[in-house]
Design a protein around this motif. Structure first.
Motif, short mmCIF file in Angstrom:
data_model
loop_
_atom_site.label_atom_id
_atom_site.label_comp_id
_atom_site.label_asym_id
_atom_site.label_seq_id
_atom_site.Cartn_x
_atom_site.Cartn_y
_atom_site.Cartn_z
N HIS A 96 48.12 46.97 26.34
CA HIS A 96 47.49 46.96 25.02
C HIS A 96 48.25 45.99 24.12
N PRO A 97 47.52 45.14 23.35
CA PRO A 97 46.12 45.29 22.98
C PRO A 97 45.10 44.48 23.79
N PHE A 98 45.52 43.48 24.57
CA PHE A 98 44.50 42.60 25.16
C PHE A 98 44.62 42.43 26.66
N ALA A 99 45.79 42.63 27.23
CA ALA A 99 46.02 42.22 28.62
C ALA A 99 45.59 43.25 29.65
N TRP A 100 44.77 44.22 29.26
CA TRP A 100 44.31 45.27 30.18
C TRP A 100 43.29 44.78 31.20
N ARG A 101 42.67 43.64 31.01
CA ARG A 101 41.53 43.23 31.84
C ARG A 101 41.87 43.11 33.33
N GLY A 102 43.09 42.70 33.64
CA GLY A 102 43.45 42.50 35.03
C GLY A 102 43.91 43.76 35.75
N TRP A 103 44.10 44.87 35.02
CA TRP A 103 44.57 46.12 35.63
C TRP A 103 43.39 46.95 36.08
N TRP A 104 43.34 47.30 37.36
CA TRP A 104 42.17 47.98 37.91
C TRP A 104 41.85 49.30 37.20
N ASP A 105 42.85 50.04 36.74
CA ASP A 105 42.58 51.31 36.08
C ASP A 105 41.87 51.14 34.74
N PHE A 106 41.96 49.95 34.16
CA PHE A 106 41.41 49.74 32.82
C PHE A 106 40.34 48.66 32.75
N GLY A 107 40.53 47.59 33.52
CA GLY A 107 39.62 46.46 33.47
C GLY A 107 38.91 46.21 34.77
N THR A 108 38.22 45.11 34.84
CA THR A 108 37.40 44.79 36.02
C THR A 108 37.63 43.35 36.48
N GLY A 109 38.80 42.79 36.15
CA GLY A 109 39.14 41.45 36.62
C GLY A 109 38.24 40.38 36.05
N VAL A 110 38.36 39.19 36.60
CA VAL A 110 37.57 38.05 36.11
C VAL A 110 36.08 38.26 36.42
N LEU A 111 35.77 38.79 37.58
CA LEU A 111 34.38 39.02 37.95
C LEU A 111 33.70 39.95 36.95
N GLY A 112 34.34 41.09 36.64
CA GLY A 112 33.75 42.01 35.68
C GLY A 112 33.68 41.42 34.29
N ASP A 113 34.64 40.62 33.94
CA ASP A 113 34.71 40.04 32.60
C ASP A 113 33.59 39.03 32.37
N ILE A 114 33.33 38.18 33.35
CA ILE A 114 32.42 37.04 33.15
C ILE A 114 31.12 37.14 33.94
N GLY A 115 31.11 37.92 35.03
CA GLY A 115 29.93 37.95 35.90
C GLY A 115 28.64 38.30 35.19
N CYS A 116 28.67 39.27 34.26
CA CYS A 116 27.44 39.66 33.56
C CYS A 116 26.97 38.59 32.59
N HIS A 117 27.87 37.71 32.16
CA HIS A 117 27.45 36.55 31.37
C HIS A 117 26.76 35.53 32.28
N ASN A 118 27.46 35.11 33.33
CA ASN A 118 26.99 34.00 34.15
C ASN A 118 25.71 34.29 34.93
N LEU A 119 25.53 35.53 35.37
CA LEU A 119 24.46 35.83 36.33
C LEU A 119 23.22 36.47 35.71
#
Length: 443
Positions: free
Chosen positions: A233-256
């Motif tokens: 916290h506050p921003f770097a949680w995205r890469g941690w599996w318990d909290f985030g969904t990595g780059v795919l989860g972060d951007i996939g719903c935008h791109n696809l």
């Protein structure tokens, strides 16, 4: 998307602090799209106001009433609430939903692992909901959010703003006009830097004190217990599996998003992945997303549409460069290349140029959007469903995207049963469809 999967999981968010007295317009004064009042404004609350949360509520505040700010980080809550005189401050979204009797709509922009519990709680209260992408943290949660939204019959929108763009509509119209011929491949990529989304690292051993302004228990929500550390916290949680969904989860719903709409993609028949986790020890691969990955989804032929293969690339992994581009680098940043028998789309640009000249601009068959946030606000007041509403689009898109993270985790080609909504060849993968919630949290 009925779910045979097992029991629920996840809940959270906001920050403590004194609240100023608000001028809140009761629901009966608001009116509806059919019976507009003199002050036809929604009473809206924001849950999670760091980063995109602040931007989201700021967009809606241009026309609507902001009546509550909720964040587990008291400093963030007070800072954002100062922009909205009279908005009450909460640390716990559950308290907010109980106390704000005239609340119409909720915007959710917390870390991924708490999206579903907040969203479902708001839907069960009959509130309209805007939730940031990737909508949920797990496939199971996406199924449950879709179900809850369908039952609530309220206005919903996921925060993949590009779906409202002119480019997203042109992609559909080019494909439907036959400009690409038969679409067979989609390549999509993102090069999120590790400093934005730290990955392939173990859990820190240090246990610094929790900042006085942060409610760490609420921040964890349904995630497994662990000590506080500023690497989350506050921003770097995205890469941690318990909290985030990595780059795919972060951007996939935008791109696809546009490709899913244009090609009416259902469930893939298989998903597989390779990544820099291939030889990583458990203390790394079970904690954080890989530095780089390639994920392959195969969608079966349907009607006159052939099999379609989607390949996702991140962390510097890239598809082969098509001959027409020569040595030009088209793979910087985030992007999508849709490849057909007779042409291709780089974003919404038809290539090669000879094909673009031959086809011209496709016939306009889709209405243009008034804006991603405006779509949602208008729907809350009785307008048409937004383009990324949970029932028709967002929940399914998120679920398929998140299947890729399961493939990254098990490092095995997985086959999907679209009827029973589970993998046919991996109990390990099925367990990741619905990771357990921490005791005391349910969906």
């Amino acid at each position: 998307m009925n779910t045979p999967l097992r029991h629920p999981r996840r809940s959270f968010v906001a920050a403590g602090g004194a609240a100023a007295l608000a001028t809140i317009i009761p629901r009966h004064v608001l009116g509806t799209a059919l019976q507009p009042s003199a002050n036809n404004k929604l009473n809206v609350a924001a849950v999670g106001v760091l980063g995109m949360g602040s931007a989201d509520i700021g967009e809606v505040a241009k026309t609507e009433n902001v009546v509550a700010i909720c964040d587990v980080d008291a400093e963030a809550a007070r800072r954002v609430a100062a922009r909205y005189p009279g908005a009450r401050i909460y640390a716990d979204y559950r308290e907010m939903l109980e106390q704000e009797k005239d609340l119409d709509a909720v915007m959710v922009a917390t870390p991924d692992h708490t999206h579903a519990v907040i969203t479902v709680a708001a839907l069960k209260k009959g509130k309209h909901v805007f939730c940031q992408k990737p909508l949920t943290h797990s496939v199971y949660e996406a199924l449950k959010v879709k179900q809850a939204a369908a039952e609530a019959k309220v206005a919903t929108q996921m925060g993949n703003q590009g779906q409202a763009s002119e480019g997203a509509r042109l992609i559909c119209e080019y494909i439907w006009a036959g400009a690409l011929g038969k679409v067979r491949e989609i390549h999509s990529w993102s090069n999120r830097r590790p400093d934005i989304s730290p990955r392939q690292i173990p859990r820190p051993k240090e246990t610094p004190p929790v900042p006085s302004h942060l409610n760490w228990d609420l921040w964890l929500g349904p995630a497994p217990e662990r000590p506080y550390h500023p690497c989350y916290h506050p921003f770097a949680w995205r890469g941690w599996w318990d909290f985030g969904t990595g780059v795919l989860g972060d951007i996939g719903c935008h791109n696809l998003s546009a490709a899913f709409k244009a090609l009416k993609l259902g469930w893939p028949e298989s998903v597989e992945a390779c990544s820099t986790h291939w030889n990583a020890p458990p203390e790394i691969k079970n904690e954080t997303a890989p530095l780089a990955s390639i994920v392959t989804y195969r969608f079966p032929a349907q009607g006159d549409r052939p099999e379609i293969v989607i390949r996702w690339y991140d962390g510097g992994m890239m598809p082969p460069l098509p001959k027409i581009f020569g040595d030009r680098n088209i793979f910087e940043g985030d992007g999508t290349l849709i490849v057909g028998d007779e042409g291709m789309l780089l974003g919404s640009t038809l290539l090669p140029e000879s094909r673009a000249k031959e086809v011209g601009k496709p016939p306009q068959v889709l209405p243009r959007s008034p804006g991603h946030y405006v779509e949602w606000v208008q729907a809350c007041k009785g307008g048409p469903p937004p383009g990324s509403n949970f029932v028709d689009h967002a929940a399914h898109l998120a679920a398929v995207v998140l299947m890729g993270n399961i493939a990254i985790g098990v490092q095995k080609k997985l086959y999907w049963d679209p009827v029973n909504l589970r993998f046919t060849n991996s109990d390990e993968a099925n367990a990741l469809l619905n990771p357990p919630y921490r005791e005391g949290w349910t969906l």
